[in-house]
Design a protein around this motif. Structure first.
Motif, PDB file in Angstrom:
ATOM      1  N   ASN A 140       0.823  -1.197   0.000  1.00  0.00           N
ATOM      2  CA  ASN A 140       0.000   0.000   0.000  1.00  0.00           C
ATOM      3  C   ASN A 140       0.851   1.239   0.000  1.00  0.00           C
ATOM      4  O   ASN A 140       1.873   1.297   0.641  1.00  0.00           O
ATOM      5  CB  ASN A 140      -0.889   0.027   1.228  1.00  0.00           C
ATOM      6  CG  ASN A 140      -2.031  -0.961   1.135  1.00  0.00           C
ATOM      7  OD1 ASN A 140      -2.332  -1.420   0.049  1.00  0.00           O
ATOM      8  ND2 ASN A 140      -2.649  -1.265   2.250  1.00  0.00           N
ATOM      9  N   ALA A 141       0.389   2.273  -0.739  1.00  0.00           N
ATOM     10  CA  ALA A 141       1.126   3.521  -0.776  1.00  0.00           C
ATOM     11  C   ALA A 141       0.898   4.321   0.501  1.00  0.00           C
ATOM     12  O   ALA A 141       1.732   5.107   0.889  1.00  0.00           O
ATOM     13  CB  ALA A 141       0.721   4.341  -1.985  1.00  0.00           C
ATOM     14  N   GLY A 142      -0.244   4.176   1.167  1.00  0.00           N
ATOM     15  CA  GLY A 142      -0.535   4.949   2.361  1.00  0.00           C
ATOM     16  C   GLY A 142      -1.114   6.301   1.998  1.00  0.00           C
ATOM     17  O   GLY A 142      -2.077   6.401   1.259  1.00  0.00           O
ATOM     18  N   VAL A 143      -0.483   7.370   2.492  1.00  0.00           N
ATOM     19  CA  VAL A 143      -0.913   8.741   2.217  1.00  0.00           C
ATOM     20  C   VAL A 143       0.123   9.380   1.294  1.00  0.00           C
ATOM     21  O   VAL A 143       1.304   9.414   1.635  1.00  0.00           O
ATOM     22  CB  VAL A 143      -1.051   9.564   3.506  1.00  0.00           C
ATOM     23  CG1 VAL A 143      -1.495  10.992   3.171  1.00  0.00           C
ATOM     24  CG2 VAL A 143      -2.034   8.901   4.466  1.00  0.00           C
ATOM     25  N   THR A 144      -0.329   9.851   0.155  1.00  0.00           N
ATOM     26  CA  THR A 144       0.568  10.432  -0.838  1.00  0.00           C
ATOM     27  C   THR A 144       0.254  11.899  -1.026  1.00  0.00           C
ATOM     28  O   THR A 144      -0.891  12.269  -1.296  1.00  0.00           O
ATOM     29  CB  THR A 144       0.424   9.708  -2.191  1.00  0.00           C
ATOM     30  OG1 THR A 144       0.684   8.316  -2.005  1.00  0.00           O
ATOM     31  CG2 THR A 144       1.400  10.275  -3.211  1.00  0.00           C
ATOM     32  N   GLN A 145       1.273  12.732  -0.885  1.00  0.00           N
ATOM     33  CA  GLN A 145       1.127  14.167  -1.083  1.00  0.00           C
ATOM     34  C   GLN A 145       1.935  14.610  -2.289  1.00  0.00           C
ATOM     35  O   GLN A 145       3.069  14.177  -2.480  1.00  0.00           O
ATOM     36  CB  GLN A 145       1.627  14.946   0.137  1.00  0.00           C
ATOM     37  CG  GLN A 145       0.763  14.803   1.359  1.00  0.00           C
ATOM     38  CD  GLN A 145       1.272  15.682   2.492  1.00  0.00           C
ATOM     39  OE1 GLN A 145       1.583  15.192   3.577  1.00  0.00           O
ATOM     40  NE2 GLN A 145       1.344  16.975   2.262  1.00  0.00           N
TER      41      GLN A 145
END
Lengths: 117, 111
Positions: free
Chosen positions: A1-6
């Protein structure tokens, strides 16, 4: 999973310009938040969302807009950038299912470093 | 205004020593959480303690919570150079569905 991407990781704006900081999470989290962190300080809450279509103001909302049209995305818009908005911006998400926000940890993106000149 | 205030603001210790950081807050909470931030990076969750708990352990971490004094402490035992980072407490306030962060403690562990 990438998680949180900004995105982006870095940005320089001129005073008066507008831009959107992007935040996406792939964990199906209900709650998403935007914080800003100034040098030597903790995080201050700008806006948050408890689900698609629902947003609320945090401690320092002036100069920023948000919307939440999908569970995955929570963009932060700077309407007319000012030098006082020079900061590092963090997006966070939590709560894997409705009503589960209590006693859950937050997952953070890597931040967007914004400079307004 | 920020909910949590931490002290000390900065702490420098030798490898192998213990590090203690304190956090005070103002309102009623559901839980209190501690996060770590390496320089220039996002925050990473370390440990969560619920309002009805007084002490919690996770590896080399020990957290205490005193709701009557509205305070918490984080103890890192047998510190390592890799523990060098900023540490933040965050409160999950009753009636508010977003975390409120303290100002942080910068920990430097000298090898």
């Amino acid at each position: 999973n990438a998680g949180v991407t900004q995105t982006p990781k870095f940005q320089v704006l001129k005073t008066g310009q507008s831009m959107t900081l992007q935040c996406a999470q792939d964990m199906n989290h209900e709650y998403m938040s935007w914080y800003r962190q100034d040098p030597g300080m903790g995080l201050r809450l700008i806006h948050y969302s408890v689900g698609a279509g629902i947003t609320d103001q945090g401690e320092v909302p002036n100069g920023y807009n948000v919307s939440r049209s999908t569970t995955e995305d929570f963009p932060l818009r700077l309407l007319s950038a000012a030098p006082s908005q020079t900061s590092v911006y963090f997006c966070a998400s939590r709560a894997p299912f409705p009503g589960a926000y209590m006693n859950t940890e937050a997952f953070f993106g890597q931040g967007t470093r914004l400079t307004v000149v | 205004s920020q909910q949590g205030e931490e002290d000390p603001q900065a702490l420098s210790i030798q490898e192998g020593e213990n590090a203690t950081m304190n956090c005070s807050y103002k309102t009623s909470i559901n839980n209190l959480q501690w996060y770590r931030q390496n320089s220039g990076r996002g925050l990473v969750h370390l440990i969560l303690i619920r309002s009805n708990e007084r002490e919690k352990h996770s590896g080399r971490l020990r957290v205490t919570l005193d709701t009557s004094k509205k305070s918490s402490s984080l103890l890192i035992t047998a510190s390592r150079a890799a523990d060098t980072a900023s540490y933040f407490c965050a409160t999950d306030d009753t009636g508010r569905r977003a975390l409120t962060f303290g100002s942080g403690t910068r920990l430097q562990v000298q090898p």
